[in-house]
Design a protein around this motif. Structure first.
Motif, mmCIF file in Angstrom:
data_model
loop_
_atom_site.group_PDB
_atom_site.id
_atom_site.type_symbol
_atom_site.label_atom_id
_atom_site.label_comp_id
_atom_site.label_asym_id
_atom_site.label_seq_id
_atom_site.Cartn_x
_atom_site.Cartn_y
_atom_site.Cartn_z
ATOM 1 N N VAL A 4 57.697 32.726 -36.337
ATOM 2 C CA VAL A 4 58.551 32.603 -37.521
ATOM 3 C C VAL A 4 57.720 32.804 -38.788
ATOM 4 O O VAL A 4 58.134 33.502 -39.721
ATOM 5 C CB VAL A 4 59.272 31.243 -37.539
ATOM 6 N N SER A 5 56.534 32.215 -38.815
ATOM 7 C CA SER A 5 55.650 32.396 -39.967
ATOM 8 C C SER A 5 55.283 33.867 -40.139
ATOM 9 O O SER A 5 55.304 34.401 -41.264
ATOM 10 C CB SER A 5 54.392 31.554 -39.785
ATOM 11 N N HIS A 12 56.643 28.412 -34.140
ATOM 12 C CA HIS A 12 55.987 28.250 -35.438
ATOM 13 C C HIS A 12 55.191 29.494 -35.828
ATOM 14 O O HIS A 12 55.269 29.954 -36.972
ATOM 15 C CB HIS A 12 55.073 27.031 -35.422
ATOM 16 N N ARG A 53 64.839 25.952 -31.527
ATOM 17 C CA ARG A 53 64.070 25.585 -32.716
ATOM 18 C C ARG A 53 63.620 26.837 -33.461
ATOM 19 O O ARG A 53 63.637 26.885 -34.697
ATOM 20 C CB ARG A 53 62.864 24.744 -32.309
ATOM 21 N N THR A 54 63.223 27.855 -32.730
ATOM 22 C CA THR A 54 62.809 29.117 -33.348
ATOM 23 C C THR A 54 63.949 29.712 -34.166
ATOM 24 O O THR A 54 63.761 30.134 -35.315
ATOM 25 C CB THR A 54 62.354 30.116 -32.271
ATOM 26 N N ASP A 92 64.645 27.572 -37.365
ATOM 27 C CA ASP A 92 63.659 27.786 -38.428
ATOM 28 C C ASP A 92 63.798 29.182 -39.038
ATOM 29 O O ASP A 92 63.627 29.351 -40.256
ATOM 30 C CB ASP A 92 62.245 27.596 -37.884
ATOM 31 N N GLN A 98 57.642 26.617 -29.721
ATOM 32 C CA GLN A 98 58.592 26.181 -30.743
ATOM 33 C C GLN A 98 58.807 27.245 -31.822
ATOM 34 O O GLN A 98 59.643 27.058 -32.716
ATOM 35 C CB GLN A 98 58.093 24.891 -31.399
ATOM 36 N N ARG A 138 66.770 29.085 -41.387
ATOM 37 C CA ARG A 138 66.431 28.356 -42.619
ATOM 38 C C ARG A 138 65.579 29.204 -43.547
ATOM 39 O O ARG A 138 65.675 29.080 -44.769
ATOM 40 C CB ARG A 138 65.702 27.060 -42.266
#
Length: 240
Positions: free
Chosen positions: A80-81, A77, A103-104, A107, A75, A110
């Motif tokens: 992206v972080s 997470h 989803r990647t 995010d 996904q 955003r």
């Protein structure tokens, strides 16, 4: 099993899963792909890579910077972080599930991230041909499918010969980071990479310390909640 219509001779480390994307994921796929997604020229299958295709980092990111490649980004997470925390580094997410890539991208948008690209492709082909030799500074493989049943171990990504595959894509001195919550797979990973002439251990002791650049995801937390130990391994690419 190979995808229909392919000419692959090696078993894939994944099985394509169906399922519809949410409206938000579909919108992200359509609207954000021009910004984030590298449209891979195909060979035979929907996740294959044409042998003449190349991902040139300087062209894709518009600069020259360290490159981190995450194989099986899910996904998104973790990547992206990391991309948000390290704007001076470029990141490439490699995944076969378009819902996760959507989803990647959502995010990343955003968060206002520009140093991230995504690729929908079979990871070994990305490492073997799509990336220029020595292009990556780091390759991350966190919680790849352990294929629990013995008869399915041939599907595991990290198996005999993988050192040469990932070693081609890493620069001399580059780092390979691995993590799994499945002990049997961790032992296999360690045996395979210890025997790979392209790599040397970059840690002391039985296992590496947890990589502090890896965001804690729901998947990792779920493994911990079930009482499974998370095992990290870190290897450095030796000089060619």
């Amino acid at each position: 099993m190979s995808e229909p219509g392919t000419h692959r001779t090696s078993p894939l480390s994944f099985v394509r899963r169906g399922g519809r994307m949410s409206e938000g994921q579909e919108r992200a796929w359509e609207e954000l792909s021009p910004r984030y997604r590298f449209d891979v020229p195909r060979e035979h299958a929907s996740t294959s890579v044409h042998p003449d295709a190349r991902f040139i980092p300087a062209e894709e990111y518009g600069r020259t910077a360290p490159l981190v490649v995450e194989i099986g980004s899910g996904q998104g997470h973790a990547i992206v972080s990391a991309a948000a925390a390290r704007p001076d580094t470029d990141f490439l997410a490699v995944e076969v599930y378009i819902g996760g890539l959507a989803r990647t991208m959502l995010d990343a948008d955003r968060a206002g991230i520009d140093n991230l690209r995504v690729v929908e492709a079979n990871a070994p082909e990305v490492l073997e041909t799509l990336l220029p030799e020595g292009a990556a500074d780091e390759v991350w493989i966190f919680f790849s499918d352990p294929w629990h049943k013995t008869r399915h171990h041939k599907r595991r990504m990290i198996k005999e010969g993988f050192g040469a595959v990932v070693g081609r894509a890493l620069r001399d001195g580059g780092v390979l980071r691995l993590a799994t919550d499945w002990e049997d797979y961790a032992l296999q990973m360690r045996e395979v990479m210890d025997d790979a002439p392209e790599f040397a251990r970059a840690y002391d002791g039985e296992w590496a310390e947890r990589f502090d650049g890896r965001a804690m995801t729901a998947f990792e937390r779920k493994g911990l909640d079930k009482g499974r130990a998370i095992r990290d391994l870190t290897y450095r690419r030796v000089a060619r």
